[in-house]
Design a protein around this motif. Structure first.
Motif, PDB file in Angstrom:
ATOM      1  N   GLY A 197       0.758  -1.263   0.056  1.00 35.45           N
ATOM      2  CA  GLY A 197       0.193   0.073  -0.175  1.00 35.45           C
ATOM      3  C   GLY A 197       0.860   1.210  -0.222  1.00 35.45           C
ATOM      4  O   GLY A 197       1.894   1.112   0.101  1.00 35.45           O
ATOM      5  N   PRO A 198       0.111   2.144   0.000  1.00 34.92           N
ATOM      6  CA  PRO A 198       1.002   3.696   0.099  1.00 34.92           C
ATOM      7  C   PRO A 198       1.852   3.878   1.163  1.00 34.92           C
ATOM      8  O   PRO A 198       1.573   3.456   2.384  1.00 34.92           O
ATOM      9  CB  PRO A 198      -0.248   4.746   0.015  1.00 34.92           C
ATOM     10  N   GLY A 199       3.139   4.039   0.978  1.00 37.73           N
ATOM     11  CA  GLY A 199       4.172   4.466   2.055  1.00 37.73           C
ATOM     12  C   GLY A 199       4.626   3.162   2.439  1.00 37.73           C
ATOM     13  O   GLY A 199       5.475   2.953   3.331  1.00 37.73           O
ATOM     14  N   ASP A 200       4.395   1.783   1.840  1.00 39.16           N
ATOM     15  CA  ASP A 200       4.625   0.560   2.464  1.00 39.16           C
ATOM     16  C   ASP A 200       6.007   0.175   1.520  1.00 39.16           C
ATOM     17  O   ASP A 200       5.995   0.427   0.241  1.00 39.16           O
ATOM     18  CB  ASP A 200       3.607  -0.372   2.538  1.00 39.16           C
ATOM     19  N   SER A 201       6.729  -0.579   1.845  1.00 40.56           N
ATOM     20  CA  SER A 201       7.933  -1.212   0.865  1.00 40.56           C
ATOM     21  C   SER A 201       8.414  -2.385   1.239  1.00 40.56           C
ATOM     22  O   SER A 201       8.131  -3.116   2.770  1.00 40.56           O
ATOM     23  CB  SER A 201       9.329  -0.053   1.244  1.00 40.56           C
ATOM     24  N   LEU A 202       9.159  -3.059   0.421  1.00 37.21           N
ATOM     25  CA  LEU A 202       9.549  -4.561   0.522  1.00 37.21           C
ATOM     26  C   LEU A 202      10.566  -4.460   1.808  1.00 37.21           C
ATOM     27  O   LEU A 202      11.483  -3.850   1.782  1.00 37.21           O
ATOM     28  CB  LEU A 202      10.121  -5.173  -0.526  1.00 37.21           C
ATOM     29  N   SER A 203      10.419  -5.517   2.707  1.00 40.05           N
ATOM     30  CA  SER A 203      11.488  -5.925   3.486  1.00 40.05           C
ATOM     31  C   SER A 203      12.658  -6.637   2.675  1.00 40.05           C
ATOM     32  O   SER A 203      12.477  -7.300   1.881  1.00 40.05           O
ATOM     33  CB  SER A 203      10.908  -7.008   4.753  1.00 40.05           C
ATOM     34  N   THR A 204      13.757  -6.784   3.635  1.00 41.69           N
ATOM     35  CA  THR A 204      14.833  -7.721   2.931  1.00 41.69           C
ATOM     36  C   THR A 204      14.465  -9.084   2.743  1.00 41.69           C
ATOM     37  O   THR A 204      14.767  -9.626   1.601  1.00 41.69           O
ATOM     38  CB  THR A 204      15.816  -7.798   4.060  1.00 41.69           C
ATOM     39  N   LYS A 205      13.538  -9.696   3.529  1.00 43.69           N
ATOM     40  CA  LYS A 205      13.095 -11.071   3.439  1.00 43.69           C
ATOM     41  C   LYS A 205      12.301 -11.024   2.158  1.00 43.69           C
ATOM     42  O   LYS A 205      12.001 -12.062   1.471  1.00 43.69           O
ATOM     43  CB  LYS A 205      12.708 -11.875   4.746  1.00 43.69           C
ATOM     44  N   GLN A 206      11.411 -10.199   1.922  1.00 42.32           N
ATOM     45  CA  GLN A 206      10.396 -10.174   0.723  1.00 42.32           C
ATOM     46  C   GLN A 206      11.295 -10.058  -0.724  1.00 42.32           C
ATOM     47  O   GLN A 206      10.988 -10.703  -1.584  1.00 42.32           O
ATOM     48  CB  GLN A 206       9.438  -9.126   0.890  1.00 42.32           C
ATOM     49  N   TRP A 207      12.393  -9.115  -0.582  1.00 44.33           N
ATOM     50  CA  TRP A 207      12.947  -8.934  -1.582  1.00 44.33           C
ATOM     51  C   TRP A 207      13.826 -10.162  -1.937  1.00 44.33           C
ATOM     52  O   TRP A 207      13.731 -10.657  -3.279  1.00 44.33           O
ATOM     53  CB  TRP A 207      14.064  -7.930  -1.603  1.00 44.33           C
ATOM     54  N   PHE A 208      14.300 -11.049  -0.802  1.00 45.71           N
ATOM     55  CA  PHE A 208      14.980 -12.256  -1.040  1.00 45.71           C
ATOM     56  C   PHE A 208      14.055 -13.279  -1.666  1.00 45.71           C
ATOM     57  O   PHE A 208      14.492 -14.021  -2.660  1.00 45.71           O
ATOM     58  CB  PHE A 208      15.289 -12.874   0.241  1.00 45.71           C
ATOM     59  N   TRP A 209      12.713 -13.331  -1.128  1.00 47.00           N
ATOM     60  CA  TRP A 209      11.880 -14.229  -1.694  1.00 47.00           C
ATOM     61  C   TRP A 209      11.345 -14.107  -3.052  1.00 47.00           C
ATOM     62  O   TRP A 209      11.426 -15.067  -3.709  1.00 47.00           O
ATOM     63  CB  TRP A 209      10.487 -14.439  -0.561  1.00 47.00           C
ATOM     64  N   LEU A 210      11.077 -12.998  -3.392  1.00 45.96           N
ATOM     65  CA  LEU A 210      10.617 -12.679  -4.714  1.00 45.96           C
ATOM     66  C   LEU A 210      11.819 -12.987  -5.816  1.00 45.96           C
ATOM     67  O   LEU A 210      11.664 -13.492  -6.916  1.00 45.96           O
ATOM     68  CB  LEU A 210      10.557 -11.044  -5.064  1.00 45.96           C
ATOM     69  N   GLY A 211      13.257 -12.749  -5.143  1.00 44.50           N
ATOM     70  CA  GLY A 211      14.217 -12.984  -6.103  1.00 44.50           C
ATOM     71  C   GLY A 211      14.446 -14.540  -6.374  1.00 44.50           C
ATOM     72  O   GLY A 211      14.650 -15.189  -7.387  1.00 44.50           O
ATOM     73  N   GLN A 212      14.526 -15.359  -5.202  1.00 40.85           N
ATOM     74  CA  GLN A 212      14.636 -16.683  -5.369  1.00 40.85           C
ATOM     75  C   GLN A 212      13.551 -17.290  -6.162  1.00 40.85           C
ATOM     76  O   GLN A 212      13.779 -18.190  -6.822  1.00 40.85           O
ATOM     77  CB  GLN A 212      14.735 -17.338  -3.617  1.00 40.85           C
ATOM     78  N   LEU A 213      12.473 -16.958  -5.902  1.00 39.97           N
ATOM     79  CA  LEU A 213      11.084 -17.515  -6.819  1.00 39.97           C
ATOM     80  C   LEU A 213      11.164 -17.244  -8.111  1.00 39.97           C
ATOM     81  O   LEU A 213      11.101 -18.009  -9.053  1.00 39.97           O
ATOM     82  CB  LEU A 213       9.889 -16.945  -6.199  1.00 39.97           C
ATOM     83  N   LYS A 214      11.598 -16.035  -8.748  1.00 42.30           N
ATOM     84  CA  LYS A 214      11.856 -15.724  -9.797  1.00 42.30           C
ATOM     85  C   LYS A 214      13.036 -16.317 -10.438  1.00 42.30           C
ATOM     86  O   LYS A 214      12.942 -16.905 -11.741  1.00 42.30           O
ATOM     87  CB  LYS A 214      12.160 -14.042  -9.964  1.00 42.30           C
ATOM     88  N   LYS A 215      14.296 -16.557  -9.815  1.00 41.62           N
ATOM     89  CA  LYS A 215      15.215 -17.292 -10.334  1.00 41.62           C
ATOM     90  C   LYS A 215      15.036 -18.775 -10.492  1.00 41.62           C
ATOM     91  O   LYS A 215      15.228 -19.565 -11.521  1.00 41.62           O
ATOM     92  CB  LYS A 215      16.388 -17.157  -9.066  1.00 41.62           C
ATOM     93  N   ALA A 216      13.873 -19.192  -9.779  1.00 41.11           N
ATOM     94  CA  ALA A 216      13.434 -20.670  -9.893  1.00 41.11           C
ATOM     95  C   ALA A 216      12.386 -20.916 -10.941  1.00 41.11           C
ATOM     96  O   ALA A 216      11.872 -21.958 -11.235  1.00 41.11           O
ATOM     97  CB  ALA A 216      12.939 -21.321  -8.657  1.00 41.11           C
ATOM     98  N   GLY A 217      12.142 -19.844 -11.576  1.00 40.52           N
ATOM     99  CA  GLY A 217      11.156 -19.757 -12.687  1.00 40.52           C
ATOM    100  C   GLY A 217       9.456 -19.702 -12.317  1.00 40.52           C
ATOM    101  O   GLY A 217       8.659 -19.711 -12.874  1.00 40.52           O
ATOM    102  N   VAL A 218       9.257 -18.877 -10.915  1.00 37.90           N
ATOM    103  CA  VAL A 218       8.108 -18.842 -10.774  1.00 37.90           C
ATOM    104  C   VAL A 218       7.680 -17.511 -11.182  1.00 37.90           C
ATOM    105  O   VAL A 218       8.552 -16.450 -11.111  1.00 37.90           O
ATOM    106  CB  VAL A 218       7.725 -18.834  -9.124  1.00 37.90           C
TER     107      VAL A 218
END
Length: 100
Positions: free
Chosen positions: A63-84
């Motif tokens: 939402g407005p003013g919210d940002s990704l945490s370090t773990k959220q960045w990690f998960w999105l990167g790992q999932l994308k790297k795995a083809g998700v």
């Protein structure tokens, strides 16, 4: 009987559909991190899992003013790297007509 991280109020076939939609490599990626340290890695997983026959997508909602945490960045990167298929959804407050 209760299993951490598993909800039983979904139709029984739902978990199979998600697993098949993700495929083996992405599923192994998720399980590998959760098996290493469930308490730590269960935080930061994307908010939504969307699936249909033959496909799955993970969506993180901010939402407005919210940002990704370090773990959220990690998960999105790992999932994308795995083809998700992953996405970041930005939610904005609706613009209301002014009174006057």
């Amino acid at each position: 009987q209760r299993i951490a991280g598993v909800r039983f109020d979904y139709p029984p076939n739902s978990y199979r559909l998600v697993a098949c939609g993700m495929g083996p490599e992405p599923l192994a990626t998720v399980f590998r991190f959760l098996a290493q340290d469930y308490r730590y890695w269960s935080g930061g997983l994307p908010d939504l899992t969307l699936w249909k026959e033959g496909g799955a997508r993970f969506s993180e909602v901010k939402g407005p003013g919210d940002s990704l945490s370090t773990k959220q960045w990690f998960w999105l990167g790992q999932l994308k790297k795995a083809g998700v298929d992953v996405e970041l959804c930005a939610v904005q407050a609706p613009k209301l007509p002014s009174k006057g």
